[in-house]
Design a protein around this motif. Structure first.
Motif: not given
Ligand code: BGC
Length: 361
Positions: A266-285
């Motif tokens: 994945m490219p560099v991708i930002t976000g907001q809210d620290a949703e559980v699903e996205s924190v998992k995405y962060i852990i998974d790169g």
């Protein structure tokens, strides 16, 4: 009471204990220290995003902890439904309205009714525009949210050391949300010099808020726009290196589009809210970062404001300049957002109790 309220919002206390503490507070307050018997109407935008569910629950528990009777409503991102929900609350003679607006310009009529009944109105997280009838604003430093997102991209791509050129695409939130422009402007102030200097290239050419906005903050809408961008502007073998995304649901829509387009890294991708699903995405790169905003703290700040106002005191505000709603500058209490990525998520969102480690497993 503040001590009890903050304890209520640790997120770990059991429902039975909450009920006990709440009823103890209610009976103490019934004696008439100002909050006993008061009613608050809470209007939240949607349950499709995790943060608003947390906001609603935190507010409800905190107000009940102060002895308030609470009505909590969600309007499924339909502005007209939110207006009628608030009309009903006004009809129920609430003392306070706490509103996270769906359409920041749709509430003037109903808030005029509310003011006619001397109801205190708090704009919650999203400023309400074009009305004199909003008393206070409780939110985060919304410009800083954008600054954190833009800065993350600059650092991840090492732009300060002349790296590049890199391809960047831009996404923003709903145009009906006053926060959208603050998030984007905060990020764009950081990114634009690199676009002007040629280190960042927006191949789609879509850089205005109108071009990059996402209706209802909907991830599926963002996914479709990313699909179009990929097929129209990246059909020559070139790759997207970074995506400015304002909110985790939008980030995940963008990831889905990129995966559909064959991206394995994945490219560099930002976000907001620290949703559980996205924190998992962060852990998974799959997603690079998110901006954490502690909704427990926002609820607590809001309740403190309301308790002060109804006691005839001045609430604690820390910004009396930034948030002009078109009619007046609304006094605000702004909290600090925090940038979160794979290196600090454990400390910031897990150790603080915001997300339970087992939800990330
Ligand atoms: C909030 C964000 C949220 C967005 C979409 C904004 O008003 O400040 O935290 O991501 O709405 O729900």
């Amino acid at each position: 009471m503040n001590v009890n309220r903050r304890h209520l919002m640790t997120g770990t206390i059991g429902a039975a204990a909450v009920a006990m503490v709440a009823s103890a507070c209610a009976s103490e307050d019934g004696g008439g220290d100002g909050s006993g018997g008061k009613k608050v109407g809470i209007a939240m935008p949607t349950k499709t995003s995790e943060r608003w569910i947390l906001d609603g629950n935190n507010l409800k528990e905190s107000f009940e902890g102060e002895g308030y009777e609470v009505t909590l409503q969600y309007a499924n991102d339909v502005a007209a439904d939110q207006v009628s929900q608030i009309e009903t609350m006004v009809g129920q003679n609430v003392d306070v309205l706490v509103i996270a607006a769906i359409d920041n310009k749709s509430l003037s009529g109903v808030l005029a009714q509310a003011k006619g009944q001397d109801i205190t109105v708090i704009a919650y997280d999203r400023l309400i525009l074009d009305t004199p009838d909003v008393d206070y604003y409780a939110s985060f430093d919304n410009t800083k949210v954008g600054t954190l997102q833009g800065t993350y991209i600059v650092e991840a791509l090492d732009l300060a050391n002349q790296a590049g050129p890199f391809n960047l695409e831009l996404f923003a939130g709903a145009l009906t949300d006053n926060n959208t422009q603050y998030f984007f402007n905060g990020a764009w102030d950081v990114l634009e010099p690199y676009v002007t200097g040629g280190q960042l290239v927006v191949k789609s050419g879509q850089t205005t808020l109108e071009q990059i906005a996402t209706e209802n903050w909907d991830g599926a809408v963002a996914q479709e726009r990313m699909d179009n961008i990929l097929s129209n502007f990246y059909n020559d073998g070139s790759k997207v290196d970074a995506v400015l995304a304002p909110y985790d649901g939008i980030s995940r829509g963008i990831v889905a589009s990129l995966q559909g387009g064959g991206y394995t890294a994945m490219p560099v991708i930002t976000g907001q809210d620290a949703e559980v699903e996205s924190v998992k995405y962060i852990i998974d790169g799959l997603q690079s970062m998110t901006v954490y905003k502690d909704t427990r703290e926002l609820a607590s700040t809001t309740v403190d404001m309301v308790v002060a106002v109804l006691a005839g005191e001045k609430p604690d505000v820390n910004d009396t300049e930034t948030y002009d709603n078109g009619v007046k500058v609304v006094p605000a209490h702004l909290l600090e957002p925090v940038s979160v990525d794979v290196n600090n998520y454990q400390e910031v969102v897990v150790d603080s109790g915001y997300i339970d480690a087992k939800d990330l497993a």
